[in-house]
Design an enzyme around this catalytic site. Structure first.
Site, PDB file in Angstrom:
ATOM      1  N   ARG A 230      58.999  57.585  24.880  1.00 51.22           N
ATOM      2  CA  ARG A 230      59.099  56.152  25.140  1.00 51.22           C
ATOM      3  C   ARG A 230      59.624  55.469  23.876  1.00 51.22           C
ATOM      4  O   ARG A 230      59.198  55.776  22.767  1.00 51.22           O
ATOM      5  CB  ARG A 230      57.736  55.557  25.517  1.00 51.22           C
ATOM      6  CG  ARG A 230      57.285  55.854  26.935  1.00 51.22           C
ATOM      7  CD  ARG A 230      58.151  55.160  27.974  1.00 51.22           C
ATOM      8  NE  ARG A 230      57.637  55.294  29.340  1.00 51.22           N
ATOM      9  CZ  ARG A 230      57.947  56.272  30.155  1.00 51.22           C
ATOM     10  NH1 ARG A 230      58.755  57.245  29.742  1.00 51.22           N
ATOM     11  NH2 ARG A 230      57.452  56.310  31.386  1.00 51.22           N
ATOM     12  N   GLU A 259      64.846  48.091  26.276  1.00 47.67           N
ATOM     13  CA  GLU A 259      65.883  48.670  27.140  1.00 47.67           C
ATOM     14  C   GLU A 259      66.507  47.647  28.089  1.00 47.67           C
ATOM     15  O   GLU A 259      67.469  47.970  28.782  1.00 47.67           O
ATOM     16  CB  GLU A 259      65.304  49.853  27.925  1.00 47.67           C
ATOM     17  CG  GLU A 259      64.905  51.007  26.989  1.00 47.67           C
ATOM     18  CD  GLU A 259      64.330  52.211  27.712  1.00 47.67           C
ATOM     19  OE1 GLU A 259      64.159  52.156  28.941  1.00 47.67           O
ATOM     20  OE2 GLU A 259      64.043  53.224  27.026  1.00 47.67           O
ATOM     21  N   HIS A 286      67.870  56.569  28.992  1.00 45.88           N
ATOM     22  CA  HIS A 286      66.585  56.886  29.618  1.00 45.88           C
ATOM     23  C   HIS A 286      66.783  57.687  30.907  1.00 45.88           C
ATOM     24  O   HIS A 286      66.229  57.351  31.954  1.00 45.88           O
ATOM     25  CB  HIS A 286      65.796  55.606  29.915  1.00 45.88           C
ATOM     26  CG  HIS A 286      64.315  55.832  30.012  1.00 45.88           C
ATOM     27  ND1 HIS A 286      63.382  54.875  29.690  1.00 45.88           N
ATOM     28  CD2 HIS A 286      63.590  56.914  30.410  1.00 45.88           C
ATOM     29  CE1 HIS A 286      62.167  55.338  29.888  1.00 45.88           C
ATOM     30  NE2 HIS A 286      62.259  56.585  30.323  1.00 45.88           N
TER      31      HIS A 286
END
Length: 316
Positions: A230, A259, A286
């Site tokens: 993360r 993000e 991601h």
């Protein structure tokens, strides 16, 4: 009475069929608004989410009949776990569904970083044939330090075995997992021996901003850094300082601490402009663990756990 499950995030099309096969009535509403969700959640025993929906106190208080929350993936950072569990609601996730995809992606990022593949590709496309400037590093003579030995960490270690490198693993909550191929170590030994650090821990209040400048400065060597966990674990501001000092020689990042680019502050945007200009970093958006196969497999794992949950309940 048939259980009713509400699916509020985009999921592979197999989800409704799988739930039906398990005897569960599924309502697929991936575009539902927050007010609509709060209004109707009391009608359901189950809620399935991915990454869009915050499962907070407001939602749980409205979900008066909720028995199960299923997360189609590994992380639980969108769920107020303590409050959900205090209400006797079962939380199920599916890290088994995408661990192999994540491990393969992590290997790809690591090899790309060590061998300058992204940089070399861009140069050749611009008619630059620089062999010496793209000389790579081999994994076989490196020591890989891994933090976190859950499903993702274990799958990554399995892939590393083919490269004949030394693997050190630190996990605060697991003991006794060392083998001839994996050394279970303290943080102190990880600091002393690692050439590469790979992160495989969940995001929670303990790990948020944990891998900061102060943490990395404990390493005796200058290191490469790999993060497929993360982004909030590793603050961008600190990473930039570590790259400037040379303490981090290169990084491979599938995640960032922010993000949603359209919601960046001016300071955060400037940090990313700096980060994105670096040639010793490999990025992906991601997508570690996000393959065509894992998209469906996550559903299969999650529905299997839901079916098992109710089977055990019925037998009891």
């Amino acid at each position: 009475m048939q259980k009713r499950f509400l699916i509020v995030d985009d999921m592979h099309q197999s989800i409704c069929v799988l739930l039906a096969e398990a005897g569960i009535e599924a309502h697929y509403e991936p575009h539902i608004s927050r007010p609509e969700l709060l209004k109707i959640i009391k009608n359901y025993e189950g809620l399935l989410i991915r990454s869009k929906t915050d499962v907070d106190r407001e939602l749980i208080d409205a979900a008066t009949n909720l028995e199960v929350i299923g997360r189609a993936g590994a992380g639980l950072d969108k769920i107020d776990v303590q409050y959900v569990e205090s209400k006797g609601i079962e939380i199920l996730n599916a890290p088994e569904g995408n661990r192999d995809a994540l491990a393969e992606h992590a290997m790809g990022l690591l090899l790309s970083m060590l061998n300058n593949i992204v940089k070399a590709d861009a140069e050749v496309r611009n008619w630059i044939w620089d062999r010496e400037g793209n000389r790579g590093d081999e994994l076989s003579d490196k020591t890989i330090g891994i933090i976190g030995y859950g499903y993702m960490g274990q799958a990554f270690v399995q892939r590393l075995r083919a490269f004949d490198c030394r693997v050190l693993v630190y996990d605060k909550y697991k003991k006794g997992f060392g083998t001839k191929n994996v050394e279970e170590v303290s943080l102190a030994k990880l600091y002393d021996k690692a050439d590469i650090l790979s992160l495989h821990v969940p995001l929670n209040e303990e790990t948020r901003a944990w891998i900061d400048k102060e943490f990395i400065m404990n390493f005796r060597k200058d290191i490469y850094l790999l993060n497929t966990a993360r982004g909030e674990i590793l603050p961008t501001k600190d990473l930039l300082e570590l790259l400037d000092s040379g303490k981090v020689k290169g990084a491979a990042l599938d995640v960032l601490d922010k993000e949603k680019f359209d919601k960046l502050t001016e300071e955060e945007r400037n940090q990313f402009i700096d980060l994105f200009s670096r040639k010793n970093i490999v990025f992906s958006p991601h997508v570690g663990g996000w393959t065509f196969a894992s998209y469906k497999r996550i559903n299969e794992v999650l529905v299997g756990k839901i079916a098992s949950h109710y089977h055990i309940e019925k037998e009891g």
